[in-house]
Design an enzyme around this catalytic site. Structure first.
Site, PDB file in Angstrom:
ATOM      1  N   LYS A  40       0.805  -1.200   0.000  1.00  0.00           N
ATOM      2  CA  LYS A  40       0.000   0.000   0.000  1.00  0.00           C
ATOM      3  C   LYS A  40       0.847   1.262   0.000  1.00  0.00           C
ATOM      4  CE  LYS A  40      -3.507  -2.260   2.838  1.00  0.00           C
ATOM      5  NZ  LYS A  40      -3.702  -2.612   4.237  1.00  0.00           N
ATOM      6  N   GLY A  41       2.078   1.144   0.485  1.00  0.00           N
ATOM      7  CA  GLY A  41       2.887   2.323   0.796  1.00  0.00           C
ATOM      8  C   GLY A  41       3.058   3.337  -0.317  1.00  0.00           C
ATOM      9  N   GLU A  95       8.096   2.440  -5.636  1.00  0.00           N
ATOM     10  CA  GLU A  95       8.056   1.888  -4.285  1.00  0.00           C
ATOM     11  C   GLU A  95       8.230   3.029  -3.294  1.00  0.00           C
ATOM     12  OE1 GLU A  95       7.094  -0.033  -2.158  1.00  0.00           O
ATOM     13  OE2 GLU A  95       8.371  -1.801  -1.991  1.00  0.00           O
ATOM     14  N   ASP A  96       7.713   2.846  -2.076  1.00  0.00           N
ATOM     15  CA  ASP A  96       7.856   3.870  -1.044  1.00  0.00           C
ATOM     16  C   ASP A  96       9.279   3.925  -0.504  1.00  0.00           C
ATOM     17  OD1 ASP A  96       7.665   1.366   0.198  1.00  0.00           O
ATOM     18  OD2 ASP A  96       5.931   1.890   1.428  1.00  0.00           O
ATOM     19  N   ASP A  99      14.677  -0.848   1.572  1.00  0.00           N
ATOM     20  CA  ASP A  99      15.351  -1.138   2.840  1.00  0.00           C
ATOM     21  C   ASP A  99      16.415  -2.196   2.585  1.00  0.00           C
ATOM     22  OD1 ASP A  99      16.071  -1.630   5.442  1.00  0.00           O
ATOM     23  OD2 ASP A  99      14.088  -2.156   6.148  1.00  0.00           O
ATOM     24  N   LYS A 127      17.239   3.316   2.155  1.00  0.00           N
ATOM     25  CA  LYS A 127      18.134   3.056   3.298  1.00  0.00           C
ATOM     26  C   LYS A 127      19.340   2.321   2.738  1.00  0.00           C
ATOM     27  CE  LYS A 127      14.620   2.517   6.886  1.00  0.00           C
ATOM     28  NZ  LYS A 127      13.985   1.549   7.808  1.00  0.00           N
ATOM     29  N   PHE A 148      13.474   3.417  11.759  1.00  0.00           N
ATOM     30  CA  PHE A 148      12.131   3.120  11.248  1.00  0.00           C
ATOM     31  C   PHE A 148      11.370   4.431  11.058  1.00  0.00           C
ATOM     32  CE2 PHE A 148       7.692   1.870  11.482  1.00  0.00           C
ATOM     33  CZ  PHE A 148       7.683   0.773  10.640  1.00  0.00           C
ATOM     34  N   VAL A 149      10.852   4.627   9.862  1.00  0.00           N
ATOM     35  CA  VAL A 149      10.175   5.888   9.545  1.00  0.00           C
ATOM     36  C   VAL A 149       8.711   5.659   9.166  1.00  0.00           C
ATOM     37  CG1 VAL A 149      12.233   7.191   8.856  1.00  0.00           C
ATOM     38  CG2 VAL A 149      11.096   5.723   7.182  1.00  0.00           C
ATOM     39  N   ASP A 155       3.648   3.185   7.003  1.00  0.00           N
ATOM     40  CA  ASP A 155       2.820   2.997   8.198  1.00  0.00           C
ATOM     41  C   ASP A 155       3.568   2.362   9.368  1.00  0.00           C
ATOM     42  OD1 ASP A 155       3.059   0.363   7.034  1.00  0.00           O
ATOM     43  OD2 ASP A 155       1.417  -0.243   8.346  1.00  0.00           O
ATOM     44  N   ARG A 161       0.102   6.754   7.604  1.00  0.00           N
ATOM     45  CA  ARG A 161       0.394   6.854   6.165  1.00  0.00           C
ATOM     46  C   ARG A 161       0.056   8.234   5.608  1.00  0.00           C
ATOM     47  NH1 ARG A 161       1.307   1.602   4.121  1.00  0.00           N
ATOM     48  NH2 ARG A 161       0.076  -0.029   5.086  1.00  0.00           N
TER      49      ARG A 161
HETATM   50  P1  5GP Z   1      12.863  -4.378   1.688  1.00  0.00           P
HETATM   51  O1  5GP Z   1      12.466  -5.618   0.974  1.00  0.00           O
HETATM   52  O2  5GP Z   1      13.599  -3.371   0.827  1.00  0.00           O
HETATM   53  O3  5GP Z   1      13.634  -4.697   2.933  1.00  0.00           O
HETATM   54  O4  5GP Z   1      11.548  -3.767   2.282  1.00  0.00           O
HETATM   55  C1  5GP Z   1      10.808  -2.783   1.750  1.00  0.00           C
HETATM   56  C2  5GP Z   1       9.504  -2.713   2.488  1.00  0.00           C
HETATM   57  O5  5GP Z   1       9.705  -2.784   3.909  1.00  0.00           O
HETATM   58  C3  5GP Z   1       8.834  -1.380   2.236  1.00  0.00           C
HETATM   59  O6  5GP Z   1       7.986  -1.438   1.121  1.00  0.00           O
HETATM   60  C4  5GP Z   1       8.105  -1.141   3.541  1.00  0.00           C
HETATM   61  O7  5GP Z   1       6.847  -1.753   3.473  1.00  0.00           O
HETATM   62  C5  5GP Z   1       8.919  -1.849   4.587  1.00  0.00           C
HETATM   63  N1  5GP Z   1       9.814  -0.930   5.323  1.00  0.00           N
HETATM   64  C6  5GP Z   1      11.151  -0.919   5.302  1.00  0.00           C
HETATM   65  N2  5GP Z   1      11.659   0.058   6.088  1.00  0.00           N
HETATM   66  C7  5GP Z   1      10.587   0.695   6.614  1.00  0.00           C
HETATM   67  C8  5GP Z   1      10.448   1.826   7.514  1.00  0.00           C
HETATM   68  O8  5GP Z   1      11.391   2.463   7.989  1.00  0.00           O
HETATM   69  N3  5GP Z   1       9.183   2.186   7.820  1.00  0.00           N
HETATM   70  C9  5GP Z   1       8.092   1.545   7.328  1.00  0.00           C
HETATM   71  N4  5GP Z   1       6.898   2.003   7.695  1.00  0.00           N
HETATM   72  N5  5GP Z   1       8.171   0.481   6.484  1.00  0.00           N
HETATM   73  C10 5GP Z   1       9.419   0.075   6.132  1.00  0.00           C
END
Ligand code: 5GP
Length: 170
Positions: A40-41, A95-96, A99, A127, A148-149, A155, A161
């Protein structure tokens, strides 16, 4: 948990979205583009970006789950698939936040298997230092630390959100 500080202001975010929209408009000038928002982000950034795109553009959305367990790393489960066929299309995944990078790298592989004409990646927040499976982010908004943001689509247990800025919870 409460908001402890604003990390990136609404104004900074608005300026950055305009800057990136300009880059996308130049890159795809005269071509078709399918923008794929990851739910959803990404719903907020997709809608802000959409208003500034001056292209022959179609919007679609996908919802996925990534598995991080040692046995299942690399798997993405599609919760909601695309409505449109992306064969021979220019695709931009939006993508939002990036990470560990696993979600985007797995998703990119999955969409590449559908034979698009091209595929690029947009992530509003990155990140960088924690990426485990780095992929190229063609359009990236802001690099942030490992904290964590929330806000601007992101969210905590479904909340925050709607905030027009990026904030840290404590
Ligand atoms: P990745 O696969 O890159 O580790 O994860 C990406 C997903 O993890 C993002 O789409 C999000 O849903 C979640 N995520 C990663 N870091 C954060 C954060 O700091 N805050 C929030 N709310 N979601 C995060």
């Amino acid at each position: 948990m409460e908001i402890s500080k604003v990390l990136i202001s609404q104004e900074e975010i608005e300026n950055k979205v305009s800057e990136l929209a300009n880059e996308i408009n130049s890159k795809y000038k005269g071509e078709e583009l399918v923008v794929i928002g990851i739910l959803k982000g990404a719903f907020i950034v997709v809608s802000d970006l959409a208003k500034q795109l001056d292209l022959d553009v179609t919007f679609d959305f996908m919802s996925i789950k990534s598995y991080y367990g040692s046995e299942s790393t690399g798997q993405v489960k599609i919760v909601k698939d695309l409505e449109y066929d992306i064969t021979d299309k220019n695709v931009l995944i939006v993508e939002d936040i990036y990470d560990t990078g696993l979600t985007l790298s797995n998703l990119k592989k999955l969409l590449e298997s559908r034979n698009p004409k091209s595929i690029e990646v947009f992530s509003m927040f990155v990140k960088k230092e924690v990426a485990q499976d780095p992929i190229e982010i063609n359009y990236s908004g802001f690099e942030i630390g490992p904290e964590f943001v929330v806000g601007y689509g992101l969210d905590y247990n479904g909340k925050y959100r709607e905030l027009p800025y990026l904030a840290v919870l404590a």
